[in-house]
Design an enzyme around this catalytic site. Structure first.
Site, PDB file in Angstrom:
ATOM      1  N   CYS A 114      33.629  36.437  29.029  1.00 24.08           N
ATOM      2  CA  CYS A 114      33.411  37.662  29.803  1.00 24.08           C
ATOM      3  C   CYS A 114      33.744  38.907  28.985  1.00 24.08           C
ATOM      4  CB  CYS A 114      34.192  37.606  31.110  1.00 24.08           C
ATOM      5  SG  CYS A 114      33.601  38.796  32.342  1.00 24.08           S
ATOM      6  N   HIS A 225      32.569  32.491  33.483  1.00 24.86           N
ATOM      7  CA  HIS A 225      33.958  32.024  33.398  1.00 24.86           C
ATOM      8  C   HIS A 225      34.041  30.495  33.438  1.00 24.86           C
ATOM      9  CE1 HIS A 225      36.328  35.789  33.731  1.00 24.86           C
ATOM     10  NE2 HIS A 225      35.176  36.246  34.191  1.00 24.86           N
ATOM     11  N   GLU A 227      36.409  28.700  32.301  1.00 17.55           N
ATOM     12  CA  GLU A 227      37.791  28.217  32.433  1.00 17.55           C
ATOM     13  C   GLU A 227      38.134  27.798  33.856  1.00 17.55           C
ATOM     14  OE1 GLU A 227      38.153  32.310  33.969  1.00 17.55           O
ATOM     15  OE2 GLU A 227      37.033  31.387  32.342  1.00 17.55           O
TER      16      GLU A 227
END
Length: 258
Positions: A114, A225, A227
């Site tokens: 990001c 994202h 993660e």
């Protein structure tokens, strides 16, 4: 992976002020993804380090992660319009951009998420759009804050792989050329830096993943994202494992150096 020689990855911190006190912070989910899925040891890099100190860190590290953040890259970095100071994190800008330049010069694996993608583009001479949802045919690229956190980070739009960069390869290893990802950002790439290649785009044309053209190791970034669902989502796991493998290979290369 050599258990006696763990790969250490530096993670650039975000500066936050709470109740008049400054903190250098990183969301735990990034650290969990690095440790559990990439198989590396994360170490935080605070803001305010001089370039010489950053270089010393990156000589010792085996990878660099640039996380997302609530703040935006300062438009002063790429000649954009002035922005409200409360949306910025100048310490993060300086540390990240210097760390990117040093990591690339040393051949240290690099992964941006990001804000990290935006920093990578700016560090290599590209520019940003402050609202990539604006424009004819553009989709909505910000999260719905009324939803629960897991729903905010759920897949919300399709991206299509292109080129032969690191992220495109991760997508194609899933035996597909198109996947769905989440979208939680206003800023994005306007003019792509000359040193970057597009790895994936949203169906509305927004650049969603890039790789560094001349890099000798994993050096890539994504706009979404991975993660958040690094355990459950196949592409997220694939990307973090690919980054982790590059970091462990960096350990082995360093061990072979005289």
């Amino acid at each position: 992976m050599a258990e006696d020689s763990p790969a250490i990855v530096g993670v650039v911190c975000n500066r936050q002020t709470v109740d008049g006190v400054d903190y250098d912070v990183v969301r735990a989910r990034y650290l969990e993804a690095l440790h559990l899925t990439a198989g590396v040891v994360p170490v935080l890099i605070p803001g305010g380090l001089a370039d010489k100190e950053l270089r010393t860190c990156l000589l010792a590290f085996n990878g660099l992660l640039l996380t997302g953040a609530a703040s935006n890259v300062s438009p002063s970095r790429y000649g954009g319009p002035m922005a409200c100071a409360s949306t910025l994190d100048l310490d993060r800008d300086r540390t990240s951009i210097a760390a990117i330049e040093i990591a690339l010069s040393l051949g240290v694996p690099l992964f941006g998420i990001c804000r990290g993608l935006q920093e990578l583009n700016v560090a290599l001479g590209g520019t940003l759009s402050t609202n990539i949802s604006e424009g004819e045919g553009r989709g909505v690229h910000v999260e719905d804050l009324s939803l629960a956190r897991d729903l905010q980070y759920a897949p919300s739009h399709a991206i299509v792989a292109e080129g032969n960069g690191h992220i495109a390869e991760c997508i194609r290893r899933l035996k597909t050329n198109s996947v769905s990802v989440n979208t939680l950002h206003e800023q994005g790439i306007a003019q792509l830096a000359d040193g970057l290649a597009v790895d994936a785009r949203c169906v509305d044309g927004v650049i969603e993943a890039v790789s560094v053209k001349e890099a000798t190791t994993f050096a890539a970034a994504v706009q979404w994202h991975p993660e958040w669902f690094h355990v459950e989502d196949p592409l997220s796991g694939e990307i973090f494992r690919a980054f982790g493998e590059a970091c462990h290979l960096h350990v082995k290369r360093k061990m072979l150096q005289p």
